[in-house]
Motif scaffolding. Structure first.
Motif, short mmCIF file in Angstrom:
data_model
loop_
_atom_site.label_atom_id
_atom_site.label_comp_id
_atom_site.label_asym_id
_atom_site.label_seq_id
_atom_site.Cartn_x
_atom_site.Cartn_y
_atom_site.Cartn_z
N SER A 125 -9.15 -2.16 3.49
CA SER A 125 -8.65 -2.29 1.94
C SER A 125 -7.73 -1.28 1.49
CB SER A 125 -9.97 -2.10 1.23
OG SER A 125 -9.60 -1.97 -0.12
N LEU A 126 -7.66 0.00 1.99
CA LEU A 126 -6.66 0.78 1.81
C LEU A 126 -5.24 0.60 2.19
CD1 LEU A 126 -8.56 4.41 2.58
CD2 LEU A 126 -7.79 3.36 0.19
N LEU A 127 -5.22 0.08 3.39
CA LEU A 127 -3.86 -0.48 4.20
C LEU A 127 -3.58 -1.69 3.23
CD1 LEU A 127 -1.87 -0.17 6.04
CD2 LEU A 127 -2.99 -1.27 7.57
N ALA A 128 -4.58 -2.56 3.09
CA ALA A 128 -4.25 -3.73 2.32
C ALA A 128 -3.59 -3.63 1.03
CB ALA A 128 -5.60 -4.67 2.21
N ILE A 129 -3.94 -2.79 0.37
CA ILE A 129 -3.39 -2.32 -0.89
C ILE A 129 -2.02 -1.91 -0.82
CG2 ILE A 129 -3.78 -0.73 -2.96
CD1 ILE A 129 -6.64 -0.57 -2.19
N VAL A 130 -1.53 -1.45 0.14
CA VAL A 130 -0.06 -0.70 0.28
C VAL A 130 1.04 -1.63 -0.16
CG1 VAL A 130 1.42 0.50 1.97
CG2 VAL A 130 -0.96 1.22 1.80
N PRO A 131 0.84 -2.79 0.49
CA PRO A 131 2.33 -3.77 0.12
C PRO A 131 2.46 -3.98 -1.03
CG PRO A 131 1.21 -4.64 2.18
CD PRO A 131 0.16 -3.36 1.68
N GLY A 132 1.11 -4.43 -1.91
CA GLY A 132 1.45 -4.54 -3.30
C GLY A 132 1.57 -3.57 -4.25
N ALA A 133 1.19 -2.18 -3.78
CA ALA A 133 1.34 -0.99 -4.57
C ALA A 133 2.66 -0.71 -4.62
CB ALA A 133 0.56 0.04 -4.06
N VAL A 134 3.41 -0.91 -3.40
CA VAL A 134 4.79 -0.39 -3.21
C VAL A 134 5.63 -1.42 -3.72
CG1 VAL A 134 6.45 -0.10 -1.35
CG2 VAL A 134 4.38 0.85 -1.02
N THR A 135 5.40 -2.57 -3.71
CA THR A 135 6.16 -3.60 -4.46
C THR A 135 6.23 -3.45 -5.96
OG1 THR A 135 5.56 -5.48 -2.64
CG2 THR A 135 6.67 -6.25 -4.69
N ALA A 136 4.97 -3.28 -6.72
CA ALA A 136 4.75 -3.04 -7.93
C ALA A 136 5.50 -1.85 -8.37
CB ALA A 136 3.44 -2.97 -8.31
N THR A 137 5.44 -0.54 -7.46
CA THR A 137 5.82 0.50 -7.80
C THR A 137 7.54 0.13 -8.09
OG1 THR A 137 4.27 1.69 -6.91
CG2 THR A 137 6.23 3.04 -7.12
N ALA A 138 8.22 -0.40 -7.18
CA ALA A 138 9.51 -0.45 -7.08
C ALA A 138 10.08 -1.22 -8.39
CB ALA A 138 9.95 -1.58 -5.96
N VAL A 139 9.31 -2.19 -8.90
CA VAL A 139 9.59 -2.91 -10.00
C VAL A 139 9.48 -1.97 -11.16
CG1 VAL A 139 8.86 -4.72 -11.64
CG2 VAL A 139 8.41 -5.22 -9.28
N HIS A 140 8.19 -1.35 -11.27
CA HIS A 140 8.01 -0.22 -12.38
C HIS A 140 9.30 0.97 -12.34
CE1 HIS A 140 4.30 -1.41 -14.03
NE2 HIS A 140 4.25 -2.17 -13.12
N ALA A 141 9.55 1.39 -11.19
CA ALA A 141 10.38 2.41 -10.94
C ALA A 141 12.04 2.14 -11.46
CB ALA A 141 10.56 2.92 -9.70
N ARG A 142 12.22 0.81 -11.40
CA ARG A 142 13.51 0.36 -11.73
C ARG A 142 13.59 0.15 -13.28
NH1 ARG A 142 13.91 -4.06 -8.03
NH2 ARG A 142 13.16 -5.61 -9.91
N ARG A 143 12.51 0.11 -13.90
CA ARG A 143 12.41 0.07 -15.52
C ARG A 143 11.94 1.46 -16.06
NH1 ARG A 143 13.34 -5.36 -15.77
NH2 ARG A 143 12.04 -6.75 -14.35
N GLY A 144 12.15 2.31 -15.23
CA GLY A 144 11.84 3.85 -15.41
C GLY A 144 10.48 4.00 -15.85
#
Lengths: 131, 116
Positions: free
Chosen positions: A48-67
């Motif tokens: 589960s920990l590894l399965a979470i990584v792709p979604g967390a990284v994708t979502a982080t990229a979106v949030h980081a772009r918005r500051g």
């Protein structure tokens, strides 16, 4: 084998939709799904920990772009987490499977209580970002 | 500032502990801690996600011997794509009912696990 893979992909799509829609983390859903396809409690949790990584990284990229990411605290949290991860992993690999299962069930009850009783909807603020 | 650093380190410890012990991301622990510390929710969610990316990666590496990589990717990659789509349509839904339904499902799963 192929049926299991297709099933997991479908469940991944469903879980991801729920995560995006409701804003709950994937872990509470991935672990039961992986248990259902035959993994042990410990293996399901580690996977589960590894399965979470792709979604967390994708979502982080979106949030980081918005500051919306405070990188200073993230660095400190990451540093602090190293000791926690070592302790958590050591505990997870040494306690009996039944104890781990009960602890996870307890976490599910807490997550369920927050879904059922929570008044605040944490993802509301994100709506304008997603348009 | 020293207080904030201590809080970040301590919340990281908790997130890492619960994450590695139970196989979940940092959202369960970090978002409530950050919000309680006065961080606005938008920043709390983004910061929690960034920290979770690290915590789950490091946790999976630490427990690498127990990770089924194929199953993780079969679940995780479609989920990442679907979460983006889910977030886009989020505003169209009154997700109140969905949250309740999911809460009931999680309680049911918890009961099944406890009965096993």
């Amino acid at each position: 084998m192929i049926a299991t893979a297709a099933g997991l992909v479908a469940l991944g799509l469903l879980t991801g939709s729920l995560v995006g829609l409701v804003g709950v983390g994937g872990g509470v859903l991935y672990v039961p799904l992986l248990l259902a396809v035959g993994l042990s409690q410990l293996d399901a949790q580690a996977t589960s920990l590894l399965a979470i990584v792709p979604g967390a990284v994708t979502a982080t990229a979106v949030h980081a772009r918005r500051g919306n990411v405070a990188w200073g605290p993230v660095t400190a949290i990451a540093l602090g987490s190293l000791a926690g991860i070592a302790a958590g992993a050591a505990t997870a690999t040494s306690v009996p499977e039944a104890v781990l299962r009960r602890l996870f069930a307890l976490l599910l009850v807490v997550a369920a209580a927050r879904l059922l009783l929570g008044r605040r909807r944490l993802v509301d603020d994100l709506e304008p970002d997603c348009q | 500032l020293a207080g904030r650093l201590r809080l970040s380190l301590a919340s990281g410890f908790v997130a890492g502990l619960v994450g590695a012990l139970l196989g979940v991301g940092g959202g369960v622990t970090l978002i409530p801690i950050l919000v309680a510390a006065g961080v606005n929710e938008r920043l709390a969610v983004g910061t929690s996600l960034a920290a979770s990316s690290f915590v789950t990666s490091a946790g999976a590496l630490t427990l690498a011997g127990h990770v089924d990589v194929t199953k993780a990717l079969e679940l995780g990659i479609p989920a990442a794509a679907a979460a983006v789509a889910g977030a886009r349509v989020h505003w169209r839904f009154s997700e109140h009912g969905l949250r309740r339904a999911l809460g009931v499902v999680l309680l049911g799963v918890a009961a099944l696990l406890l009965a096993r």
